[in-house]
Design a protein around this motif. Structure first.
Motif, PDB file in Angstrom:
ATOM      1  N   GLU A  55      46.721  37.242  45.155  1.00 17.08           N
ATOM      2  CA  GLU A  55      47.722  37.319  44.103  1.00 17.08           C
ATOM      3  C   GLU A  55      48.430  38.666  44.193  1.00 17.08           C
ATOM      4  O   GLU A  55      47.801  39.707  44.364  1.00 17.08           O
ATOM      5  N   LYS A  56      49.731  38.662  44.125  1.00 10.44           N
ATOM      6  CA  LYS A  56      50.522  39.881  44.232  1.00 10.44           C
ATOM      7  C   LYS A  56      50.893  40.388  42.845  1.00 10.44           C
ATOM      8  O   LYS A  56      51.198  39.613  41.946  1.00 10.44           O
ATOM      9  N   ASP A  57      50.863  41.708  42.735  1.00  6.11           N
ATOM     10  CA  ASP A  57      51.224  42.347  41.481  1.00  6.11           C
ATOM     11  C   ASP A  57      51.890  43.677  41.796  1.00  6.11           C
ATOM     12  O   ASP A  57      51.736  44.232  42.886  1.00  6.11           O
TER      13      ASP A  57
END
Length: 270
Positions: free
Chosen positions: A244-246
């Motif tokens: 997951e990218k943040d």
């Protein structure tokens, strides 16, 4: 001490000097006569300017020379370098500087001797010589030639991969008691004694048969339940990782030096 061309010593020297470039400036006498242009700069291991490489273009004189920086005054505003008292005789007496010239102490001494007064009595020891011995030739960073740097901090964002936990997937066995119903059949023998319809009728002696012992055999069966267990695939579990990218925003306080000029008196400060 070895000398280096400016761009080899500091490939980003233009940024260091705020976009100014010495190598595009023309050389003038204090009287306003153009002598030539700056071809390059030689600096020592500490980054101090020691010589300007001048491409001289005068009547009947075309050569490159080394000019000690202490004799120069740099004006970026006018895009000029001024030199005081550089005579044609001195230019002609300076060594012709070529790209393959080795600028060692002997070479520099030839340059210094041109500008040194014959009555000075100064001699240089090649093994112990220090540029501070001739501040008039190399004192670029004194008085009106002072140079200093303004520093600024900036935030550098990097990433590092750290372990935040782990997930272990295993199996265990649960037991339970279940019931199953199986219908079964059992055989039994039913013996009935009844009065025949021919009761009392006389039997023909030729048909009469008296017997002893076994006269009939009937096999009796019954079903018994046969209970067995079998295994089958009930469910399939798939384990995988997803990324997951943040975007993480960080803030910090950085510092920057600004120039303060405090002048007193009736001065024209540029």
């Amino acid at each position: 001490m070895p000398l280096h061309k400016l761009e080899r010593f500091d490939p980003n020297y233009r940024d260091t000097f705020g976009g100014d470039d010495l190598k595009v400036l023309d050389l003038y006498t204090e009287g306003g006569d153009r002598v030539g242009s700056v071809a390059d700069v030689l600096v020592d291991d500490d980054g101090h300017f020691r010589y300007l490489i001048i491409d001289v273009s005068l009547d009947f004189v075309n050569k490159k020379i080394l000019l000690p920086t202490g004799l120069c005054r740099i004006s970026y505003l006018e895009r000029r370098v001024y030199v005081d008292g550089l005579s044609r005789q001195q230019i002609e007496g300076l060594p012709d500087h070529t790209e393959d010239a080795i600028v060692n102490n002997d070479y520099e001494e030839k340059v210094r001797s041109v500008f040194r007064s014959p009555t000075s009595g100064v001699t240089s020891d090649r093994d112990t010589y220090n540029y501070q011995e001739n501040p008039n030739l190399y004192g670029l960073n004194e008085q009106s030639h002072q140079t200093f740097k303004l520093y600024e901090e900036r935030l550098i964002a990097n990433k590092q991969r750290i372990k935040t936990g782990e997930v272990t997937v295993g199996k265990h066995i649960e037991t339970e008691t279940v019931s199953v119903t199986v219908p079964v059949q059992k055989e039994r023998v039913l013996i009935e004694r009844v009065t025949p319809t021919e009761a009392g009728k006389v039997v023909n002696p030729n048909e009469l048969k008296f017997q002893e012992g076994e006269v009939a055999r009937i096999e009796v069966y019954e079903e018994t339940p046969d209970i067995q267990k079998e295994a089958f695939v009930r469910e399939e579990v798939r384990v995988k990782k997803i990324v997951e990218k943040d975007i993480v925003e960080a803030q910090d306080t950085i510092r920057r030096e600004e120039l303060d000029v405090d002048a007193t008196g009736n001065l024209d400060v540029q």
